[in-house]
Design an enzyme around this catalytic site. Structure first.
Site, mmCIF file in Angstrom:
data_model
loop_
_atom_site.group_PDB
_atom_site.id
_atom_site.type_symbol
_atom_site.label_atom_id
_atom_site.label_comp_id
_atom_site.label_asym_id
_atom_site.label_seq_id
_atom_site.Cartn_x
_atom_site.Cartn_y
_atom_site.Cartn_z
ATOM 1 C CB CYS A 107 1.483 16.274 -4.497
ATOM 2 S SG CYS A 107 0.706 14.710 -4.951
ATOM 3 N N GLY A 108 3.986 14.141 -3.168
ATOM 4 C CA GLY A 108 5.000 13.182 -3.584
ATOM 5 C C GLY A 108 4.510 12.219 -4.640
ATOM 6 C CG HIS A 109 0.240 10.733 -5.493
ATOM 7 N ND1 HIS A 109 -0.384 11.752 -4.789
ATOM 8 C CD2 HIS A 109 -0.539 10.536 -6.594
ATOM 9 C CE1 HIS A 109 -1.473 12.133 -5.420
ATOM 10 N NE2 HIS A 109 -1.604 11.419 -6.517
ATOM 11 N N GLY A 280 3.435 10.376 -0.693
ATOM 12 C CA GLY A 280 4.830 10.768 -0.847
ATOM 13 C C GLY A 280 5.291 11.803 0.156
ATOM 14 C CB SER A 281 4.265 15.264 0.978
ATOM 15 O OG SER A 281 2.866 15.104 0.895
#
Length: 359
Positions: A107-109, A280-281
């Site tokens: 999870c990027g965010h 993000g990802s």
């Protein structure tokens, strides 16, 4: 109308003690941080990837996730994480990311929010002006949130992800709107990526309901066909989300010879959740695809805009290889903001525990 669903709605409460959370958002996407995770995922001796497996097998952990995701405490698009011990002393913390349908591998965010929270809360000391690395172990590997502070406040966070690579291109997927070709790329999770125009749609709020239905169809068809097997770790296999893209304008050429690309996207992940942020990802997977096509080169910048207008700035941190394939380590910059704190309680007489999801 689709009926409300909940993982353990017919059971009595599996926990009655309150759950304390810290609430953040990144680019409009919620991120609910749970500093005290259930005991089943905090026992010593496990990697974060193993803790994810333990979480999926634990009734108590799944019940707590459903409590925090479902109504009336959450909603169908809620997202968050349990904080867990890292794999070793080389990281500051570990994170198990969750949503209404389960536990994601990346999870990027959320990584951006965790970096901002770790510095703002004092968990990771930082100077008033400068950049501080917050190292986080997640199920897909070790990532870094580079937190930039100005005047003692977090200005932005750059998420350095695991290497992203192209898994397959031009995979044909039958849908109710016709057969479409998609690319599949890994950005910590597997994503199917295609222009929204292939469905005659745009990346805009009014097209989201149709994009959600199409995204679910694409994901389900690819997973039924076994189209996204990870080359080494089956726990990372399977398409997690569908990224619909469009160009916001032609590339801008800068005086130093580099370019700035401006694209929009909406990511439909898990079972029909819509990422309000640029994802993000998903952005990492997009960087891998653009780098592979040489549309994004070292020094170039991708402005990745979400369906609500928030923007991540992405670039190639370095080129490398992963599993024998060309790969790109992405750097994705965004902002996260605190929205509050919560103390969720459980009334053992509540007949709707742990909650429900209503679409």
């Amino acid at each position: 109308m689709e009926q409300p669903t909940a993982t353990a709605q017919t059971r009595g409460p599996l926990r009655t003690e309150p759950v304390e959370t810290v609430e953040w958002h990144t680019g409009g996407e919620p991120f609910r941080i749970v500093p005290q995770a259930p005991p089943a995922v905090t026992q010593p001796g496990l990697t974060v990837a193993e803790r994810r497996t333990a979480a999926m097998a634990s009734d108590e952990v799944q019940w707590t996730r459903a409590l925090l995701c479902g109504e009336p405490r959450g909603h169908a698009d809620m997202y968050g994480a349990f904080l867990v011990p890292p794999d070793d002393a080389g990281a500051h913390l570990g994170a198990l990311f969750w949503h209404k349908d389960g536990f994601s591998t990346a999870c990027g965010h959320g990584t951006i929010a965790l970096g901002a929270w770790a510095v703002a809360s004092g968990l990771v000391p930082a100077s008033a002006d400068g950049t501080t690395d917050v190292v986080i172990d997640v199920p897909s590997g070790r990532v870094t949130a580079c937190v930039r502070t100005v005047g003692g406040r977090v200005a932005d966070v750059t998420f350095i992800n695991v290497p992203g690579y192209v898994h397959a291109r031009g995979v044909e997927v039958p849908t109710s709107r016709g057969t479409v070709a998609v690319d599949i790329a890994f950005g910590g999770a597997m994503y199917a990526v295609l222009p929204a125009a292939r469905f005659g749609l745009r990346v805009r709020p009014e097209d989201v309901p149709v994009l959600v239905a199409a995204g679910r169809e694409i994901r389900d068809a690819l997973n039924a066909a076994g189209s996204a097997g990870h080359p080494e770790d089956p726990r990372l296999s399977g398409v997690y989300g569908t990224v619909f893209t469009e160009e916001a304008g032609p590339p801008a050429h800068r005086p130093d010879g580099t370019r700035r690309l401006h694209h929009r996207n909406v990511t439909v992940f898990a079972d029909g959740q819509v990422d309000r942020s640029p994802c993000g990802s998903g952005t990492a997977a997009r960087v891998a695809l653009l780098a592979d096509a040489r549309e994004l080169r070292p020094g170039d910048e991708l402005l990745h805009e979400s369906v609500v207008g928030s923007v991540f700035h992405a670039r190639i941190a370095r080129l490398t290889t992963a599993h024998g394939l060309p790969a790109a380590v992405p750097a994705v910059t965004g902002t996260a903001y605190a929205t509050g704190t919560c103390r969720f309680t459980v009334d053992p007489d509540d007949t709707l525990l742990p909650g429900f999801v209503l679409r």
